[in-house]
Design a protein around this motif. Structure first.
Motif, PDB file in Angstrom:
ATOM      1  N   ILE A 248       0.944  -1.267  -0.068  1.00 27.30           N
ATOM      2  CA  ILE A 248      -0.055  -0.166  -0.078  1.00 27.30           C
ATOM      3  C   ILE A 248       0.921   1.314   0.064  1.00 27.30           C
ATOM      4  CG2 ILE A 248      -1.869   1.233   1.262  1.00 27.30           C
ATOM      5  CD1 ILE A 248      -2.759  -1.344   0.104  1.00 27.30           C
ATOM      6  N   LYS A 249       0.810   2.156  -1.022  1.00 21.97           N
ATOM      7  CA  LYS A 249       1.501   3.348  -1.154  1.00 21.97           C
ATOM      8  C   LYS A 249       1.201   3.970   0.270  1.00 21.97           C
ATOM      9  CE  LYS A 249       2.091   7.346  -4.151  1.00 21.97           C
ATOM     10  NZ  LYS A 249       2.048   7.955  -5.658  1.00 21.97           N
ATOM     11  N   ASP A 250       2.211   4.828   0.788  1.00 20.97           N
ATOM     12  CA  ASP A 250       2.315   5.358   1.957  1.00 20.97           C
ATOM     13  C   ASP A 250       1.271   6.641   1.830  1.00 20.97           C
ATOM     14  OD1 ASP A 250       2.594   5.521   4.656  1.00 20.97           O
ATOM     15  OD2 ASP A 250       4.383   6.799   4.462  1.00 20.97           O
ATOM     16  N   LEU A 251       0.576   6.979   0.871  1.00 22.57           N
ATOM     17  CA  LEU A 251      -0.355   8.069   0.611  1.00 22.57           C
ATOM     18  C   LEU A 251      -1.722   7.638   1.295  1.00 22.57           C
ATOM     19  CD1 LEU A 251       0.567  10.922  -0.434  1.00 22.57           C
ATOM     20  CD2 LEU A 251      -0.765  10.476  -2.489  1.00 22.57           C
ATOM     21  N   PHE A 252      -1.823   6.427   1.227  1.00 21.34           N
ATOM     22  CA  PHE A 252      -3.355   5.919   1.956  1.00 21.34           C
ATOM     23  C   PHE A 252      -3.361   5.893   3.255  1.00 21.34           C
ATOM     24  CE2 PHE A 252      -2.957   4.625  -2.460  1.00 21.34           C
ATOM     25  CZ  PHE A 252      -4.080   4.593  -3.193  1.00 21.34           C
ATOM     26  N   CYS A 253      -4.116   6.495   4.041  1.00 21.25           N
ATOM     27  CA  CYS A 253      -4.253   6.407   5.391  1.00 21.25           C
ATOM     28  C   CYS A 253      -4.827   4.856   5.761  1.00 21.25           C
ATOM     29  CB  CYS A 253      -5.302   7.324   5.872  1.00 21.25           C
ATOM     30  SG  CYS A 253      -4.820   9.005   5.867  1.00 21.25           S
ATOM     31  N   THR A 254      -4.033   4.504   6.813  1.00 16.95           N
ATOM     32  CA  THR A 254      -4.430   2.865   6.924  1.00 16.95           C
ATOM     33  C   THR A 254      -4.410   3.204   8.532  1.00 16.95           C
ATOM     34  OG1 THR A 254      -1.907   2.753   7.069  1.00 16.95           O
ATOM     35  CG2 THR A 254      -3.350   1.483   5.172  1.00 16.95           C
ATOM     36  N   ALA A 255      -5.464   2.631   9.418  1.00 20.58           N
ATOM     37  CA  ALA A 255      -6.045   2.649  10.546  1.00 20.58           C
ATOM     38  C   ALA A 255      -5.012   1.710  11.377  1.00 20.58           C
ATOM     39  CB  ALA A 255      -7.336   2.296  10.886  1.00 20.58           C
TER      40      ALA A 255
ATOM     41  N   SER B 181       5.635   9.390  -8.715  1.00 20.17           N
ATOM     42  CA  SER B 181       6.069   9.196  -7.370  1.00 20.17           C
ATOM     43  C   SER B 181       5.948   7.786  -6.723  1.00 20.17           C
ATOM     44  CB  SER B 181       4.996  10.201  -6.527  1.00 20.17           C
ATOM     45  OG  SER B 181       3.584   9.710  -6.562  1.00 20.17           O
ATOM     46  N   SER B 182       5.136   6.725  -7.462  1.00 20.25           N
ATOM     47  CA  SER B 182       4.665   5.572  -6.778  1.00 20.25           C
ATOM     48  C   SER B 182       5.967   4.634  -7.144  1.00 20.25           C
ATOM     49  CB  SER B 182       3.404   5.117  -7.594  1.00 20.25           C
ATOM     50  OG  SER B 182       2.516   5.871  -7.285  1.00 20.25           O
ATOM     51  N   GLY B 183       7.146   5.033  -6.866  1.00 17.62           N
ATOM     52  CA  GLY B 183       8.303   4.520  -6.881  1.00 17.62           C
ATOM     53  C   GLY B 183       8.380   2.959  -6.180  1.00 17.62           C
ATOM     54  N   GLY B 184       8.203   3.107  -4.755  1.00 19.61           N
ATOM     55  CA  GLY B 184       8.098   2.123  -4.056  1.00 19.61           C
ATOM     56  C   GLY B 184       7.261   0.969  -4.611  1.00 19.61           C
ATOM     57  N   SER B 185       5.973   1.272  -4.885  1.00 20.85           N
ATOM     58  CA  SER B 185       5.062   0.506  -5.620  1.00 20.85           C
ATOM     59  C   SER B 185       5.532  -0.296  -6.804  1.00 20.85           C
ATOM     60  CB  SER B 185       3.732   1.236  -5.964  1.00 20.85           C
ATOM     61  OG  SER B 185       3.066   1.872  -4.812  1.00 20.85           O
ATOM     62  N   SER B 186       6.318   0.385  -7.652  1.00 15.97           N
ATOM     63  CA  SER B 186       6.793  -0.263  -8.898  1.00 15.97           C
ATOM     64  C   SER B 186       7.910  -1.012  -8.657  1.00 15.97           C
ATOM     65  CB  SER B 186       7.061   0.907  -9.931  1.00 15.97           C
ATOM     66  OG  SER B 186       8.195   1.710  -9.248  1.00 15.97           O
TER      67      SER B 186
ATOM     68  N   PRO C 233       2.845  -8.810  -4.910  1.00 17.25           N
ATOM     69  CA  PRO C 233       2.212  -9.338  -6.424  1.00 17.25           C
ATOM     70  C   PRO C 233       1.479  -8.050  -6.988  1.00 17.25           C
ATOM     71  CG  PRO C 233       0.783 -10.132  -4.440  1.00 17.25           C
ATOM     72  CD  PRO C 233       1.889  -9.587  -3.904  1.00 17.25           C
ATOM     73  N   GLY C 234       1.193  -7.112  -6.089  1.00 15.24           N
ATOM     74  CA  GLY C 234       0.334  -5.995  -6.589  1.00 15.24           C
ATOM     75  C   GLY C 234       0.527  -5.092  -5.394  1.00 15.24           C
ATOM     76  N   ALA C 235       0.052  -3.700  -6.071  1.00 12.72           N
ATOM     77  CA  ALA C 235       0.317  -2.397  -4.830  1.00 12.72           C
ATOM     78  C   ALA C 235      -0.711  -1.445  -5.404  1.00 12.72           C
ATOM     79  CB  ALA C 235       1.614  -1.993  -4.854  1.00 12.72           C
ATOM     80  N   THR C 236      -0.922  -0.714  -4.537  1.00  7.51           N
ATOM     81  CA  THR C 236      -1.739   0.537  -4.839  1.00  7.51           C
ATOM     82  C   THR C 236      -0.769   1.731  -5.043  1.00  7.51           C
ATOM     83  OG1 THR C 236      -1.834   1.569  -2.509  1.00  7.51           O
ATOM     84  CG2 THR C 236      -3.421  -0.108  -3.354  1.00  7.51           C
ATOM     85  N   GLY C 237      -1.359   2.536  -5.991  1.00  2.00           N
ATOM     86  CA  GLY C 237      -0.451   3.729  -6.625  1.00  2.00           C
ATOM     87  C   GLY C 237      -1.282   4.907  -6.517  1.00  2.00           C
ATOM     88  N   THR C 238      -1.020   6.019  -6.901  1.00  2.00           N
ATOM     89  CA  THR C 238      -1.676   7.286  -6.904  1.00  2.00           C
ATOM     90  C   THR C 238      -1.143   8.245  -8.447  1.00  2.00           C
ATOM     91  OG1 THR C 238      -0.735   8.753  -5.542  1.00  2.00           O
ATOM     92  CG2 THR C 238      -2.571   7.634  -4.912  1.00  2.00           C
ATOM     93  N   ASP C 239      -1.799   8.607  -9.104  1.00  2.00           N
ATOM     94  CA  ASP C 239      -1.376   9.244 -10.229  1.00  2.00           C
ATOM     95  C   ASP C 239      -1.895  10.540 -10.284  1.00  2.00           C
ATOM     96  OD1 ASP C 239      -1.212  10.033 -13.194  1.00  2.00           O
ATOM     97  OD2 ASP C 239      -0.671   7.698 -13.353  1.00  2.00           O
ATOM     98  N   THR C 240      -0.948  11.647 -10.378  1.00  2.00           N
ATOM     99  CA  THR C 240      -1.504  13.055 -10.550  1.00  2.00           C
ATOM    100  C   THR C 240      -1.120  13.697 -11.831  1.00  2.00           C
ATOM    101  OG1 THR C 240      -1.188  13.328  -7.940  1.00  2.00           O
ATOM    102  CG2 THR C 240      -1.272  15.201  -9.402  1.00  2.00           C
ATOM    103  N   GLY C 241       0.091  13.257 -12.288  1.00  2.00           N
ATOM    104  CA  GLY C 241       0.504  13.693 -13.601  1.00  2.00           C
ATOM    105  C   GLY C 241       1.186  12.543 -14.414  1.00  2.00           C
ATOM    106  N   GLY C 242       1.162  11.380 -13.854  1.00  2.00           N
ATOM    107  CA  GLY C 242       1.846  10.111 -14.402  1.00  2.00           C
ATOM    108  C   GLY C 242       2.450   9.285 -13.371  1.00  2.00           C
ATOM    109  N   SER C 243       2.194   9.565 -12.021  1.00  2.00           N
ATOM    110  CA  SER C 243       2.668   8.755 -11.079  1.00  2.00           C
ATOM    111  C   SER C 243       2.557   7.233 -10.855  1.00  2.00           C
ATOM    112  CB  SER C 243       2.653   9.569  -9.492  1.00  2.00           C
ATOM    113  OG  SER C 243       3.440  10.682  -9.548  1.00  2.00           O
ATOM    114  N   ILE C 244       1.551   6.717 -11.586  1.00  2.00           N
ATOM    115  CA  ILE C 244       1.400   5.418 -11.834  1.00  2.00           C
ATOM    116  C   ILE C 244       2.086   4.858 -13.125  1.00  2.00           C
ATOM    117  CG2 ILE C 244      -0.373   3.487 -12.125  1.00  2.00           C
ATOM    118  CD1 ILE C 244      -2.228   4.740 -10.251  1.00  2.00           C
ATOM    119  N   ARG C 245       1.909   5.501 -14.306  1.00  2.00           N
ATOM    120  CA  ARG C 245       2.266   5.000 -15.400  1.00  2.00           C
ATOM    121  C   ARG C 245       3.683   5.251 -15.585  1.00  2.00           C
ATOM    122  NH1 ARG C 245      -1.302   9.403 -18.131  1.00  2.00           N
ATOM    123  NH2 ARG C 245      -1.324  10.107 -16.012  1.00  2.00           N
TER     124      ARG C 245
END
Length: 493
Positions: free
Chosen positions: A77-84, A159-164, A173-185
């Protein structure tokens, strides 16, 4: 038994359901992989107990004949997602130690679908960066190396370098990312994996630390197109807590996957053939066009005349929104608090923000504050929004002659860490092909399609009409089937 960490989301899900292995075996294998890959610095926080708890719940449910969509699948999980109950920092010093009491909508959906969490993934601070070098916790290192014998550590993208990096290195096996201007792609292209940014509003932004609210969008990153489809189904859906969430049904994207593009028209935007484009990128694009034809599609040239203005417009709009969003970090309510001896409230604000924000974040806040200031608002911010409207209109006109667009994902393969940090403009140019789709809120995906001369991955980007994630995924599958990309990094870590 097959090495479990070699399996992707679909293979883990299906193998677990057939009884080939237990969810606990999967969790143990990936937890061990995460622990053995510290040299990548892909994770800020490891959460092996979370992965094990979800696995044991899945095993108990399987004994009763019950299966959730992601039972037996642990994720990063990308550290941009709040996790309880788990630290969430956005890779910043100012939020170090912040532990939310609530769960982001996206992670709540994934966990409700049976997924476990391997940990919180490293990233560019507040998602601002293209190389994962702005993290307060140190840069992520790509698992890839050039084949020329040089051992320069490479950027995993951002920015999703840890995920990639985690997905490419087979430690998730998979991860969440966020994309503002290309940060997943862009990071997906740099590391030879797949990643999709859905239509703006498909995935709830509630509980995701904000960068630029009109652009931020969550999406999945995984080994292949099918895995992305599976994860996106679990992540998507209307959320009344997010005012920008789209109240539309979630299609069964995995069930609808098909690499047959007969009757589809694929647009090739002439403005994306930028001056100075490396010959390897040009050749890859031509190969992708051939793949599309082989899949039954018709190729048409289209024009997106305002593309040249996308990058400057983005770097006005995104910093402006960041300046507003990051004003909440003041040392008063949560996170870091620096109060100089004898200082007053204003001194605390200044010291906290100066110490808590990194150089790139401060740069973007200053740019954003400047373009929003009296006397400059109309000259910069209003003009940028007008350009954004023209860019969106270009896409609307393009859809009259085509169904999807095919472009390169990034202007180069992964570059060495430190290679572009001294020149912010050179770094920003990494987003030249991805930013237009973000400004228009369109679904877009990167799929690995080949290697450069140094043996590094290169990606092709597909852009679709609003809400046509199925079309994007299908075209991605067509490329995947024809490219036969199977390269993976050597395990040097």
């Amino acid at each position: 038994m097959t090495n479990l960490t070699d399996l992707g989301v679909a293979a883990l899900r299906d193998g677990f359901r057939k009884g080939d292995f237990s969810a606990r075996e999967v969790a143990d294998a990936f937890n061990a992989a995460v622990a053995s890959a510290k040299a990548l610095n892909a994770f800020i926080v490891d959460t092996p107990d979370h992965a094990i708890a979800a696995a044991e719940a899945a095993d108990r449910a399987r004994a009763s004949g019950e299966f959730a969509a992601l039972s037996g699948v642990p994720l990063g999980i990308k550290d941009l997602f709040c996790t309880a109950g788990v630290q969430t920092t956005a890779a910043s010093h100012i939020l170090e130690g912040f532990t939310p009491t609530y769960e982001s909508t996206v992670t709540a959906k994934l966990f409700a679908a049976g997924a476990g969490m391997l940990g919180k993934l490293n990233m560019d601070q507040f998602a601002m960066g293209s190389s994962n070098e702005t993290s307060a916790f140190g840069n992520v290192v790509s698992p890839w190396r050039r084949s020329d014998g040089g051992n320069a550590p490479l950027a995993p993208g951002g920015s999703s370098g840890g995920s990639s990096a985690a997905v490419a290195a087979r430690i998730a096996p998979g991860a969440t990312g966020t994309d503002t201007g290309g940060s997943i792609r862009q990071p997906a292209a740099f590391t030879g994996i797949s990643g999709i940014k859905p239509t703006y509003g498909r995935c709830s932004r509630w509980g995701i630390v904000a960068f630029a609210s009109s652009l931020d969008q969550a999406g999945p990153m995984a080994r292949d197109v099918r895995d992305c489809a599976i994860l996106l189904e679990a992540m998507s859906g209307f959320d009344p807590k997010d005012s920008t969430s789209l109240d539309v049904s979630v299609p069964r994207w995995e069930a609808g996957l098909s690499g047959d593009l007969t009757g589809k028209r694929i647009g090739i935007p002439k403005e994306y053939r930028v001056e100075g484009m490396p010959s390897e990128i040009e050749a890859l694009w031509d190969k992708g066009i051939a793949f599309m034809r082989d899949a039954g599609a018709e190729i048409v040239e289209v024009s997106l005349p305002h593309t040249r203005y996308a990058l400057p417009a983005y770097y006005i709009i995104a910093p402006a929104e960041a300046s507003s969003n990051l004003a909440r970090y003041d040392g008063v309510r949560y996170g870091l608090r620096d109060l100089p001896d004898g200082g007053n409230l204003a001194d605390m604000y200044s010291a906290t923000r100066a110490d808590g924000f990194g150089k790139e974040v401060r740069r973007r806040i200053l740019i954003g504050t400047y373009v929003l200031s009296a006397g400059y608002y109309d000259a910069y911010y209003t003009k940028a929004q007008q350009v954004r409207t023209l860019i969106a209109r270009d896409f609307e006109q393009a859809w009259q002659s085509c169904d999807l667009l095919l472009t390169p994902t990034a202007p180069s393969a992964a570059f060495a860490l430190g290679e572009k940090t001294a020149d912010p403009l050179a770094m920003y140019l990494n987003d030249v092909f991805t930013v237009p789709a973000s400004l228009a809120g369109l679904p877009a995906m990167s799929v690995p399609a080949g290697l450069d001369g140094q043996g590094l991955p290169l990606g092709l980007q597909l852009i679709g009409r609003p809400l046509d994630e199925q079309g994007v995924l299908n075209a991605g599958l067509a490329i995947e089937e024809r490219a036969g990309f199977s390269a993976r990094p050597g395990q040097w870590w």
